[in-house]
Design an enzyme around this catalytic site. Structure first.
Site, PDB file in Angstrom:
ATOM      1  N   ALA A   5       0.924  -0.960   0.122  1.00 48.98           N
ATOM      2  CA  ALA A   5      -0.131   0.242   0.291  1.00 48.98           C
ATOM      3  C   ALA A   5       0.788   1.098  -0.009  1.00 48.98           C
ATOM      4  O   ALA A   5       1.502   1.407   0.589  1.00 48.98           O
ATOM      5  CB  ALA A   5      -0.716  -0.137   1.877  1.00 48.98           C
ATOM      6  N   VAL A  14       0.237   3.731   1.568  1.00 51.41           N
ATOM      7  CA  VAL A  14       0.940   4.383   3.180  1.00 51.41           C
ATOM      8  C   VAL A  14       1.434   3.913   3.509  1.00 51.41           C
ATOM      9  O   VAL A  14       2.302   4.047   4.630  1.00 51.41           O
ATOM     10  CB  VAL A  14      -0.623   4.591   3.978  1.00 51.41           C
ATOM     11  CG1 VAL A  14      -1.258   2.668   3.909  1.00 51.41           C
ATOM     12  CG2 VAL A  14      -0.419   5.022   5.098  1.00 51.41           C
ATOM     13  N   TYR A  15       2.721   2.295   3.219  1.00 49.71           N
ATOM     14  CA  TYR A  15       2.926   1.347   3.718  1.00 49.71           C
ATOM     15  C   TYR A  15       4.769   2.178   4.008  1.00 49.71           C
ATOM     16  O   TYR A  15       4.929   1.985   2.964  1.00 49.71           O
ATOM     17  CB  TYR A  15       3.133   0.368   3.614  1.00 49.71           C
ATOM     18  CG  TYR A  15       1.813  -0.966   3.958  1.00 49.71           C
ATOM     19  CD1 TYR A  15       0.724  -0.304   4.500  1.00 49.71           C
ATOM     20  CD2 TYR A  15       1.719  -1.591   3.214  1.00 49.71           C
ATOM     21  CE1 TYR A  15      -0.511  -0.982   5.493  1.00 49.71           C
ATOM     22  CE2 TYR A  15       0.551  -2.143   3.004  1.00 49.71           C
ATOM     23  CZ  TYR A  15      -0.455  -1.923   4.251  1.00 49.71           C
ATOM     24  OH  TYR A  15      -0.847  -2.311   4.395  1.00 49.71           O
ATOM     25  N   ASN A  16       5.231   2.990   5.339  1.00 47.83           N
ATOM     26  CA  ASN A  16       6.266   3.727   5.155  1.00 47.83           C
ATOM     27  C   ASN A  16       6.703   4.743   4.247  1.00 47.83           C
ATOM     28  O   ASN A  16       7.210   4.686   3.772  1.00 47.83           O
ATOM     29  CB  ASN A  16       7.083   2.576   5.101  1.00 47.83           C
ATOM     30  CG  ASN A  16       7.051   2.011   6.618  1.00 47.83           C
ATOM     31  OD1 ASN A  16       6.936   1.907   7.306  1.00 47.83           O
ATOM     32  ND2 ASN A  16       7.809   0.304   5.943  1.00 47.83           N
ATOM     33  N   GLY A  61       5.650   5.102   0.873  1.00 47.60           N
ATOM     34  CA  GLY A  61       5.961   4.704  -0.403  1.00 47.60           C
ATOM     35  C   GLY A  61       6.435   3.698  -0.420  1.00 47.60           C
ATOM     36  O   GLY A  61       7.198   3.278  -1.307  1.00 47.60           O
TER      37      GLY A  61
END
Length: 363
Positions: free
Chosen positions: A54, A56-58, A60
């Protein structure tokens, strides 16, 4: 590793998916780039081909790490990512004053997909998920918008995460009537502690030909044995952050975790493997995450675990939660009279596999 057909899409995905939320730059609670690659290699070596990410994980960075790995053999891997949640403002300062960066609407979808394709250096996404339902857009408009991306070749298939069952049903119905790309998969939290999907979401998915995947099959690490065995443990998401904490778990939950430990000891495997295997036995595809290579190896031990009927019954019974009134009416204790009335007084003579609690008799 065995492979499952994702919904009615014909797409073949491994029976365990790998989540990349903990992958990206070095930092607390994360696997750095080198360890992330080792984790993905260990997963692929076992036959895994189903990756979940996703934006939003870290900020990008997880998508970037995933893209670097899958591009070595793009045709082999099934890559999924999400839209709805905007990336943190730490990566892009414009997000703080741009409300259209997030949400279920078409502008959010298009710009999120374009960003994911750039970060992963891919031409297309195998499956795009809605990250969560934000109650602001009609699901028919969402289905139309994703169908446009499918026609453009940027997205192949579509799924929903964290979305009410009634929305799923309306979306699949709209896609069927209009001839649009259908919903192929759903993703929610599901484990021995959290079983509420069994009331509406899983029956809805089964009726509409949609696969169900489960994130957090270990309930944030709670079902790994680290909180129920007398051993030293490393930190986990339960020790901080917004996912959960130990205070959120009841005595029922701890009893279920101890039963997992007991069965794991009997089978000579890990508690994690047993908890994940239970999810598989329910017909749900587990999505596992890992911060270290040892963790992914431990989770993938589920591939060699075979729970007996007795094990499954014990786990089901000890983790059973109190049913809401609507469901206890037909399935709870004391519901026999109601079921008998609904069967016209012929409950013992009626073979109806869909009837709650009914045992069919073969000739």
């Amino acid at each position: 590793m065995r492979y499952k057909i994702l919904g009615r899409s014909g797409l073949r995905v491994s029976e365990v998916a790998l989540g990349t939320m903990m992958m990206g730059p070095e930092g607390p609670g994360r696997a750095g780039p080198l360890e992330s690659r080792r984790i993905m290699e260990a997963y692929a070596e076992q036959g895994g081909n189903f990756f979940d990410s996703a934006p939003v994980y870290n900020d990008g960075e997880s998508e970037k790490v995933l893209g670097e790995f899958v591009n070595t053999d793009r045709e082999r891997y099934v890559v999924t990512t999400k839209y709805t949640n905007a990336m943190h403002s730490g990566l892009d300062p414009r997000i703080s004053n741009d409300p259209n960066r997030g949400g279920n609407h078409k502008k959010s979808m298009v710009q999120s997909v374009e960003g994911s394709l750039r970060r992963m250096n891919l031409d297309y996404i195998d499956l795009l998920w809605i990250h969560l339902w934000d109650f602001s857009v009609d699901i028919e408009d969402v289905m139309r918008a994703v169908n446009d991306l499918v026609q453009q070749g940027k997205v192949l298939h579509f799924g929903l995460c964290n979305t009410p069952g009634w929305v799923v049903a309306r979306g699949q119905t709209a896609a069927t009537i209009r001839g649009w790309e259908p919903i192929s998969a759903l993703q929610y939290q599901y484990n021995l502690v959290s079983r509420d999907l069994e009331l509406e979401v899983i029956p809805c998915a089964n009726a509409l030909g949609i696969s169900v995947t489960a994130f957090s099959p270990l309930s944030g690490g709670f079902l790994t044995g680290k909180y129920t065995r007398a051993v030293e443990r490393e930190g986990s998401r339960l020790d901080g952050g917004w996912f959960s904490s130990l205070e959120d778990y009841s005595e029922r939950d701890f009893a279920a975790a101890r039963k997992v430990d007991e069965i794991a000891d009997k089978l000579g495997t890990s508690s994690a493997a047993v908890a994940i295997s239970w999810v598989q036995q329910r017909g749900v595809l587990p999505l596992v995450g890992a911060r270290t290579t040892d963790q992914i190896v431990d989770s993938l031990a589920c591939l060699s675990v075979e729970l007996s009927d007795e094990d499954i019954v014990e786990l089901n019974q000890i983790s059973a939660a109190e049913l809401p009134w609507l469901y206890s009416l037909m399935q709870g204790e004391g519901s026999g009279v109601i079921r008998q009335m609904a069967a016209g007084g012929m409950l013992e003579h009626l073979d109806n596999p869909g009837f709650p609690g009914q045992v069919s008799h073969s000739n």
